[in-house]
Design a protein around this motif. Structure first.
Motif, PDB file in Angstrom:
ATOM      1  N   VAL A 122       0.831  -1.205   0.000  1.00  0.00           N
ATOM      2  CA  VAL A 122       0.000   0.000   0.000  1.00  0.00           C
ATOM      3  C   VAL A 122       0.870   1.262   0.000  1.00  0.00           C
ATOM      4  O   VAL A 122       0.596   2.216  -0.740  1.00  0.00           O
ATOM      5  CB  VAL A 122      -0.962  -0.006   1.204  1.00  0.00           C
ATOM      6  N   LEU A 123       1.911   1.300   0.805  1.00  0.00           N
ATOM      7  CA  LEU A 123       2.744   2.501   0.873  1.00  0.00           C
ATOM      8  C   LEU A 123       3.396   2.841  -0.473  1.00  0.00           C
ATOM      9  O   LEU A 123       3.265   3.967  -0.955  1.00  0.00           O
ATOM     10  CB  LEU A 123       3.796   2.363   1.967  1.00  0.00           C
ATOM     11  N   PRO A 124       4.120   1.910  -1.124  1.00  0.00           N
ATOM     12  CA  PRO A 124       4.683   2.287  -2.432  1.00  0.00           C
ATOM     13  C   PRO A 124       3.616   2.613  -3.470  1.00  0.00           C
ATOM     14  O   PRO A 124       3.854   3.437  -4.354  1.00  0.00           O
ATOM     15  CB  PRO A 124       5.502   1.051  -2.836  1.00  0.00           C
ATOM     16  N   VAL A 272      12.431   1.650   3.729  1.00  0.00           N
ATOM     17  CA  VAL A 272      12.337   0.348   4.388  1.00  0.00           C
ATOM     18  C   VAL A 272      10.883  -0.097   4.489  1.00  0.00           C
ATOM     19  O   VAL A 272      10.553  -1.264   4.239  1.00  0.00           O
ATOM     20  CB  VAL A 272      12.995   0.410   5.776  1.00  0.00           C
ATOM     21  N   THR A 273       9.996   0.824   4.864  1.00  0.00           N
ATOM     22  CA  THR A 273       8.587   0.469   5.001  1.00  0.00           C
ATOM     23  C   THR A 273       8.002   0.027   3.664  1.00  0.00           C
ATOM     24  O   THR A 273       7.190  -0.902   3.609  1.00  0.00           O
ATOM     25  CB  THR A 273       7.791   1.660   5.552  1.00  0.00           C
ATOM     26  N   ALA A 274       8.410   0.681   2.572  1.00  0.00           N
ATOM     27  CA  ALA A 274       7.906   0.297   1.254  1.00  0.00           C
ATOM     28  C   ALA A 274       8.299  -1.139   0.917  1.00  0.00           C
ATOM     29  O   ALA A 274       7.475  -1.920   0.421  1.00  0.00           O
ATOM     30  CB  ALA A 274       8.435   1.261   0.192  1.00  0.00           C
ATOM     31  N   VAL A 275       9.543  -1.513   1.194  1.00  0.00           N
ATOM     32  CA  VAL A 275       9.986  -2.882   0.915  1.00  0.00           C
ATOM     33  C   VAL A 275       9.225  -3.877   1.775  1.00  0.00           C
ATOM     34  O   VAL A 275       8.735  -4.912   1.296  1.00  0.00           O
ATOM     35  CB  VAL A 275      11.508  -3.015   1.150  1.00  0.00           C
ATOM     36  N   HIS A 276       9.093  -3.591   3.062  1.00  0.00           N
ATOM     37  CA  HIS A 276       8.402  -4.509   3.960  1.00  0.00           C
ATOM     38  C   HIS A 276       6.917  -4.589   3.637  1.00  0.00           C
ATOM     39  O   HIS A 276       6.283  -5.619   3.840  1.00  0.00           O
ATOM     40  CB  HIS A 276       8.609  -4.068   5.411  1.00  0.00           C
ATOM     41  N   SER A 277       6.355  -3.494   3.131  1.00  0.00           N
ATOM     42  CA  SER A 277       4.951  -3.513   2.733  1.00  0.00           C
ATOM     43  C   SER A 277       4.738  -4.434   1.538  1.00  0.00           C
ATOM     44  O   SER A 277       3.786  -5.224   1.501  1.00  0.00           O
ATOM     45  CB  SER A 277       4.478  -2.096   2.406  1.00  0.00           C
ATOM     46  N   VAL A 278       5.624  -4.345   0.543  1.00  0.00           N
ATOM     47  CA  VAL A 278       5.522  -5.226  -0.620  1.00  0.00           C
ATOM     48  C   VAL A 278       5.692  -6.678  -0.207  1.00  0.00           C
ATOM     49  O   VAL A 278       5.018  -7.573  -0.729  1.00  0.00           O
ATOM     50  CB  VAL A 278       6.578  -4.831  -1.672  1.00  0.00           C
ATOM     51  N   ALA A 279       6.582  -6.940   0.754  1.00  0.00           N
ATOM     52  CA  ALA A 279       6.804  -8.303   1.229  1.00  0.00           C
ATOM     53  C   ALA A 279       5.699  -8.791   2.158  1.00  0.00           C
ATOM     54  O   ALA A 279       5.622  -9.985   2.460  1.00  0.00           O
ATOM     55  CB  ALA A 279       8.152  -8.393   1.940  1.00  0.00           C
ATOM     56  N   GLY A 280       4.846  -7.873   2.640  1.00  0.00           N
ATOM     57  CA  GLY A 280       3.750  -8.260   3.521  1.00  0.00           C
ATOM     58  C   GLY A 280       4.172  -8.602   4.931  1.00  0.00           C
ATOM     59  O   GLY A 280       3.526  -9.427   5.590  1.00  0.00           O
ATOM     60  N   ILE A 281       5.238  -7.976   5.429  1.00  0.00           N
ATOM     61  CA  ILE A 281       5.724  -8.323   6.775  1.00  0.00           C
ATOM     62  C   ILE A 281       5.670  -7.137   7.730  1.00  0.00           C
ATOM     63  O   ILE A 281       6.300  -7.168   8.784  1.00  0.00           O
ATOM     64  CB  ILE A 281       7.165  -8.877   6.721  1.00  0.00           C
ATOM     65  N   LEU A 282       4.919  -6.100   7.391  1.00  0.00           N
ATOM     66  CA  LEU A 282       4.760  -4.993   8.340  1.00  0.00           C
ATOM     67  C   LEU A 282       3.972  -5.475   9.552  1.00  0.00           C
ATOM     68  O   LEU A 282       2.896  -6.070   9.400  1.00  0.00           O
ATOM     69  CB  LEU A 282       4.030  -3.823   7.683  1.00  0.00           C
ATOM     70  N   PRO A 283       4.461  -5.238  10.770  1.00  0.00           N
ATOM     71  CA  PRO A 283       3.714  -5.680  11.953  1.00  0.00           C
ATOM     72  C   PRO A 283       2.414  -4.905  12.095  1.00  0.00           C
ATOM     73  O   PRO A 283       2.343  -3.722  11.752  1.00  0.00           O
ATOM     74  CB  PRO A 283       4.673  -5.389  13.120  1.00  0.00           C
ATOM     75  N   PRO A 284       1.354  -5.541  12.582  1.00  0.00           N
ATOM     76  CA  PRO A 284       0.070  -4.851  12.749  1.00  0.00           C
ATOM     77  C   PRO A 284       0.199  -3.670  13.702  1.00  0.00           C
ATOM     78  O   PRO A 284       0.869  -3.740  14.734  1.00  0.00           O
ATOM     79  CB  PRO A 284      -0.842  -5.944  13.351  1.00  0.00           C
ATOM     80  N   GLY A 285      -0.421  -2.565  13.337  1.00  0.00           N
ATOM     81  CA  GLY A 285      -0.414  -1.384  14.191  1.00  0.00           C
ATOM     82  C   GLY A 285       0.854  -0.570  14.120  1.00  0.00           C
ATOM     83  O   GLY A 285       0.982   0.432  14.822  1.00  0.00           O
ATOM     84  N   GLU A 286       1.828  -0.976  13.305  1.00  0.00           N
ATOM     85  CA  GLU A 286       3.077  -0.219  13.164  1.00  0.00           C
ATOM     86  C   GLU A 286       3.313   0.058  11.679  1.00  0.00           C
ATOM     87  O   GLU A 286       4.073  -0.639  11.018  1.00  0.00           O
ATOM     88  CB  GLU A 286       4.256  -0.993  13.758  1.00  0.00           C
TER      89      GLU A 286
END
Length: 541
Positions: A122-124, A272-286
């Motif tokens: 979602v972020l990217p 960093v958040t964009a990469v983790h968002s694409v990978a689907g590993i962003l922790p909930p609520g963060e």
């Protein structure tokens, strides 16, 4: 005949391309055709969207329906187009005003019951929409915080298609249960768009969590020289090899390295958040990653899992998940030779280019690599060979698994000696805690940042060799010893540049304006393991 369009975003790696979703209704036999280079999961959206529209209380048009995704040359994958397809169809059927959805970017998967489900990236996707000039975005409610990190964009988080239709038609918004009992109140849906929060707010909130439960450097018994190398690695972003017998503390040292790194800057956090968002590993609520990531893949990892790949459009690998953070390869000689040698290009360039039949993807991969290795298969090999049961040929084969070209890119190579009884019982005193060392690292990085202001580089490890030889000069005569090693074949040209970069970091740690002969000698010692007769002033005490 009816026509309407909405917008969504196709992700190519961690970069987005805005896609116009066009819906056209014509008289004829009822059919639903989807065109524009969709993959299988996107083709299946025809059934999901039809069921979601019907179960949301709207009538499905019984006409010939064609949905086009433009530009058609861009590969499109995933279920994130569902929401835009549904709204474009409803606009063509005159259930929605086509003008109200024409310039709205919609991202989200639809369940058969009409609920809006979160998707990756979602972020990217929102960043790409903002760069293309769009200012209104609709996303699943669970990812609204992530989307709101992009300044200048108004974000609407919805729980269902029913809610979105009500908002667009200016009708009372129906109550919908939040998944898992979580989510924002329905009052957030009172207007069409909710102004996005500023990036600074999200970063401050994410950084306020503290270091509770993080491992501390003071827990490591002894190991003065490896602790010094850890400090230099953190201060300059230098790659590190820890070699020693099992149980000496190699993994403990590596696990404490992330806490020495300063918090990510705003731009780094977004990357960093964009990469983790694409990978689907962003922790909930963060929604925002504010600290340097730490990635430690198992030694059975494949080359694709390390550098990125997979079926269809390539996805980020471990080197990208460690972007702006630490990539720790424990038992490094146990990794396959192909996987290790695939790291050579991203170590130099800070990115990885993955070419597949579905397309070519450029992924960020600027990380600090830490390798941990035993000296031989049994782990007890020493200079005297005492206690080692491995034949010399086995020792040579084991050590040769880390190729010369890969090791040439490693700035610091340190032996981790077995812990003696006095250090284990704390009789020699405890080492410095993480907070003290991290403060010195932060000061060294600030000094380097001031020196490199106005350049594309932020740390000493990124400075090209040409700059080290023309603009960032050491004290007269300081690199003489390193230059002699180059002439004798003990250092390559790349190795000499890396020694000079480490020397700058050592000088930054002791607060000097430029490296002296002692700093270069310390850098040579950290690279070769050979004592140069000059004590290193920076490091743990």
């Amino acid at each position: 005949m009816g026509f309407a369009r909405a917008c969504s975003v196709a992700l190519v790696g961690v970069e987005g391309v805005v896609v116009e979703v066009q819906a056209d209704l014509e008289p004829g036999v009822a059919a639903f055709t989807l065109v524009g280079l969709p993959d299988k999961s996107l083709v299946e959206s025809r059934d999901r969207v039809r069921a979601a529209v019907v179960n949301s209380g709207a009538e499905w048009p019984q006409k010939k329906l064609t949905v086009g995704l433009s530009p058609a040359s861009v590969p499109k994958s995933g279920s994130g187009f569902d929401l835009a397809v549904a709204c474009a169809v409803l606009g063509a059927a005159e259930r929605l005003d086509p003008a109200a959805i024409a310039d709205v970017v919609m991202i989200g998967e639809l369940g058969l019951d009409g609920r809006v489900r979160p998707v990756r990236g979602v972020l990217p996707a929102v960043l790409a929409a903002a760069e293309a000039g769009y200012r209104q975005v609709v996303v699943p409610e669970q990812t609204a915080g992530e989307a709101a990190l992009v300044p200048g964009v108004s974000v609407l988080g919805v729980r269902s298609l029913r809610q979105l239709v009500a908002v667009l038609c200016d009708e009372p918004v129906p109550d919908e249960p939040a998944d898992g009992g979580q989510g924002r109140p329905d009052a957030m849906l009172a207007g069409l768009m909710v102004p996005g929060i500023g990036l600074g707010t999200g970063l401050a909130a994410a950084s306020a969590g503290g270091d509770g439960g993080r491992p501390d450097l003071a827990d490591v018994a002894g190991q003065r020289r490896p602790r010094q190398a850890l400090e230099v690695a953190a201060a300059g972003g230098h790659h590190l090899l820890l070699s020693g017998p099992p149980g000496a503390g190699k993994t403990m040292l590596a696990e404490r390295l992330p806490a020495l790194l300063p918090p990510l800057t705003r731009q780094e956090s977004l990357e960093v958040t964009a990469v983790h968002s694409v990978a689907g590993i962003l922790p909930p609520g963060e929604p925002l990653v504010a600290r340097a990531p730490y990635c430690a893949p198992h030694h059975s990892a494949t080359m694709q899992s390390l550098v990125g790949g997979g079926n269809g459009m390539p996805r980020p690998g471990a080197v990208s998940l460690a972007h702006r953070g630490i990539l720790f390869l424990d038992e490094a000689p146990e990794f396959s030779a192909k996987a290790l040698d695939a790291l050579r290009q991203p170590l130099e360039s800070g990115h990885v280019v993955v070419a597949r039949a579905a397309g070519v993807v450029r992924l960020p991969a600027r990380f600090l690599m830490v390798l941990a290795a035993n000296p031989c298969p049994c782990g007890r090999h020493t200079l005297t060979g005492a206690g080692c049961e491995c034949p010399p040929s086995a020792v040579r084969r084991y050590q040769a698994r880390l190729s010369g070209p890969l090791l040439d890119r490693v700035d610091l190579r340190v032996e981790v000696e077995p812990v003696n009884r006095a250090d284990l019982l704390g009789q020699g005193g405890r080492g410095e805690p993480t907070a003290v060392v991290a403060a010195r690292v932060r000061e060294a990085r600030e000094r380097a940042a001031r020196r490199l202001a106005g350049t594309p580089w932020a740390t000493n490890s990124e400075v090209p060799g040409h700059e080290l030889r023309t603009r960032l000069l050491t004290a007269p005569g300081a690199p003489a010893q390193a230059e002699r090693d180059l002439e004798r074949g003990l250092l390559t040209a790349r190795g000499l540049d890396r020694v000079l970069r480490v020397a700058w970091t050592v000088a930054d740690l002791r607060g000097a304006d430029r490296p002296e002969a002692g700093d270069v000698a310390a850098a040579l010692e950290l690279r070769t393991g050979i004592r140069r007769g000059v004590p290193m002033e920076a490091g743990a005490r």
